[in-house]
Design a protein around this motif. Structure first.
Motif, PDB file in Angstrom:
ATOM      1  N   PHE A   1     -11.636  -8.758  -6.380  1.00 53.69           N
ATOM      2  CA  PHE A   1     -11.677 -10.352  -5.927  1.00 53.69           C
ATOM      3  C   PHE A   1     -11.158 -10.374  -4.480  1.00 53.69           C
ATOM      4  N   ASN A   2     -10.054  -9.337  -4.242  1.00 49.82           N
ATOM      5  CA  ASN A   2      -9.667  -9.541  -2.778  1.00 49.82           C
ATOM      6  C   ASN A   2     -11.034  -9.133  -1.709  1.00 49.82           C
ATOM      7  N   GLN A   3     -11.344  -8.076  -1.989  1.00 50.49           N
ATOM      8  CA  GLN A   3     -12.660  -7.587  -1.241  1.00 50.49           C
ATOM      9  C   GLN A   3     -13.717  -8.772  -1.222  1.00 50.49           C
ATOM     10  N   LEU A   4     -13.885  -9.583  -2.197  1.00 52.21           N
ATOM     11  CA  LEU A   4     -14.723 -10.528  -1.939  1.00 52.21           C
ATOM     12  C   LEU A   4     -14.415 -11.978  -1.369  1.00 52.21           C
ATOM     13  N   GLN A   5     -13.133 -12.032  -1.467  1.00 57.17           N
ATOM     14  CA  GLN A   5     -12.584 -12.912  -0.509  1.00 57.17           C
ATOM     15  C   GLN A   5     -12.748 -12.669   1.084  1.00 57.17           C
ATOM     16  N   ASN A   6     -12.362 -11.309   1.537  1.00 58.62           N
ATOM     17  CA  ASN A   6     -12.615 -10.859   2.724  1.00 58.62           C
ATOM     18  C   ASN A   6     -13.824 -10.836   3.164  1.00 58.62           C
ATOM     19  N   LEU A   7     -15.017 -10.463   2.322  1.00 59.24           N
ATOM     20  CA  LEU A   7     -16.232 -10.638   2.931  1.00 59.24           C
ATOM     21  C   LEU A   7     -16.554 -12.198   3.213  1.00 59.24           C
ATOM     22  N   ASP A   8     -16.170 -13.065   2.207  1.00 56.02           N
ATOM     23  CA  ASP A   8     -16.588 -14.440   2.520  1.00 56.02           C
ATOM     24  C   ASP A   8     -15.890 -14.848   3.892  1.00 56.02           C
ATOM     25  N   ALA A   9     -14.685 -14.374   3.979  1.00 51.24           N
ATOM     26  CA  ALA A   9     -14.186 -14.723   5.431  1.00 51.24           C
ATOM     27  C   ALA A   9     -14.642 -14.211   6.714  1.00 51.24           C
ATOM     28  N   THR A  10     -15.066 -12.915   6.528  1.00 48.93           N
ATOM     29  CA  THR A  10     -15.969 -12.352   7.319  1.00 48.93           C
ATOM     30  C   THR A  10     -17.269 -13.088   7.765  1.00 48.93           C
ATOM     31  N   LEU A  11     -17.749 -13.602   6.598  1.00 44.55           N
ATOM     32  CA  LEU A  11     -19.252 -14.250   6.783  1.00 44.55           C
ATOM     33  C   LEU A  11     -18.673 -15.698   7.852  1.00 44.55           C
ATOM     34  N   SER A  12     -17.729 -16.128   7.326  1.00 44.79           N
ATOM     35  CA  SER A  12     -17.388 -17.617   7.885  1.00 44.79           C
ATOM     36  C   SER A  12     -17.022 -17.320   9.286  1.00 44.79           C
ATOM     37  N   ASN A  13     -16.210 -16.306   9.541  1.00 45.72           N
ATOM     38  CA  ASN A  13     -15.979 -15.902  10.983  1.00 45.72           C
ATOM     39  C   ASN A  13     -17.394 -15.736  11.929  1.00 45.72           C
ATOM     40  N   ILE A  14     -18.326 -15.014  11.311  1.00 44.31           N
ATOM     41  CA  ILE A  14     -19.548 -15.128  12.097  1.00 44.31           C
ATOM     42  C   ILE A  14     -20.026 -16.255  12.742  1.00 44.31           C
ATOM     43  N   PHE A  15     -20.043 -17.293  11.873  1.00 41.67           N
ATOM     44  CA  PHE A  15     -20.684 -18.426  11.917  1.00 41.67           C
ATOM     45  C   PHE A  15     -19.483 -19.661  12.499  1.00 41.67           C
ATOM     46  N   LYS A  16     -18.533 -19.208  12.863  1.00 38.46           N
ATOM     47  CA  LYS A  16     -17.326 -20.259  13.266  1.00 38.46           C
ATOM     48  C   LYS A  16     -17.581 -20.642  14.563  1.00 38.46           C
TER      49      LYS A  16
END
Length: 310
Positions: free
Chosen positions: A125-140
């Motif tokens: 679950f932590n890995q999935l949250q980190n991947l979601d955060a990474t995806l958000s930072n790409i489009f930030k």
């Protein structure tokens, strides 16, 4: 029920003594609408007695069929007075909540396995949250002027791999409540129609009868994406909203022809405006007393009855 509750000794209690009333063959979800004929069961032969049962329900007897209206009238309880416990989201919980407004308790035996995976596979679950955060930072830092499309294929592949590993941790059919970071349709129905849910109704023994159950606050997307520590400059919002600027100009009693729809933009003269001709955008007055009772959860019928008594 005799096999489950009677221990076979002479001093054992009759299984019907554990219940105030016993109704079988309710034929849900038909029970919550027109229902069937309420008839008494002969416990010796198992056959139904001829004719519709009339009069109050008696302890120690077994009844068959009936409807929600008939049963509610006989026991003297309706609506939110009833806590209905069931294990079927459609036949038990959804129908009793939407049609009759009963309080509902959904029994989900798979919840024990769900909680076990939730605690044992916390790293996924932590890995999935980190991947979601990474995806958000790409489009930030991107906006509508961005021409080049960012490459997110690697992140998407990693999300699918982690989601698959999470699903397999629950078993061949995956989780009953979620798929990756998204909830299943069953989970959304549980949140909407079940007032309480647990792996077994026996867990209610751990709470006093006066206990008030409250669900944790659920954040909407616009709330979850903004931290409380962050501040929003209201002036920037007003500058980007031309309607607010126009309303401010009208509220002063004067407006430029730039703010008047249809006027030429080259003419910057001020045009006097009669305040009485302006449609004011008034706000409702702030309530001076409590106007909602979510904690008490009073029913409409109770409030209507109290109004009539006054």
């Amino acid at each position: 029920m005799k096999y489950l509750l009677d221990d076979g000794t002479c001093s054992s209690r009759d299984w019907t003594s554990y219940f105030d009333y016993v109704v079988v063959d309710a034929r849900k979800p038909l029970f919550f609408s027109e229902g069937t004929i309420l008839r008494q069961v002969n416990r010796e032969t198992g056959s139904l007695r001829i004719g519709t049962h009339t009069g109050p329900l008696q302890q120690g007897h077994v009844y068959s069929g009936g409807s929600c209206d008939t049963f509610s009238e006989l026991i003297g309880a309706k609506g939110k007075d009833v806590l209905y416990i069931g294990d079927h989201i459609f036949g038990d919980i959804l129908k009793s909540k939407k049609i009759r407004g009963w309080r509902t308790f959904l029994q989900v035996p798979e919840l024990t396995q769900e909680l076990y995976v939730w605690t044992e596979k916390q790293e996924l679950f932590n890995q999935l949250q980190n991947l979601d955060a990474t995806l958000s930072n790409i489009f930030k830092d991107l906006d509508s002027s961005t021409i080049e499309k960012p490459d997110i294929s690697k992140v998407q592949v990693a999300i699918r791999q982690v989601t698959h590993e999470m699903d397999m941790s629950y078993g061949m059919l995956g989780s009953l409540f979620r798929s990756g970071s998204r909830q299943t349709f069953f989970a959304s129905q549980v949140i909407r129609y079940a007032d309480l849910y647990s792996s077994t109704f026996i867990n209610l023994l751990h709470y006093p009868f006066s206990y008030m159950f409250r669900a944790p606050a659920l954040l909407m997307p616009h709330e979850a994406t903004v931290q409380h520590e962050e501040t929003i400059d209201i002036n920037e919002v007003k500058e980007s909203n031309h309607m607010l600027i126009r309303c401010r100009a009208y509220s002063d009693g004067k407006a430029t022809t730039e703010d008047v729809p249809g006027a030429p933009s080259s003419n910057k003269k001020q045009v006097p405006v009669n305040p009485s001709e302006i449609q004011q955008h008034l706000r409702a007055e702030t309530p001076q007393k409590v106007t909602q009772y979510h904690d008490e959860d009073d029913s409409e019928e109770d409030s209507i009855g109290s109004d009539k008594s006054q």
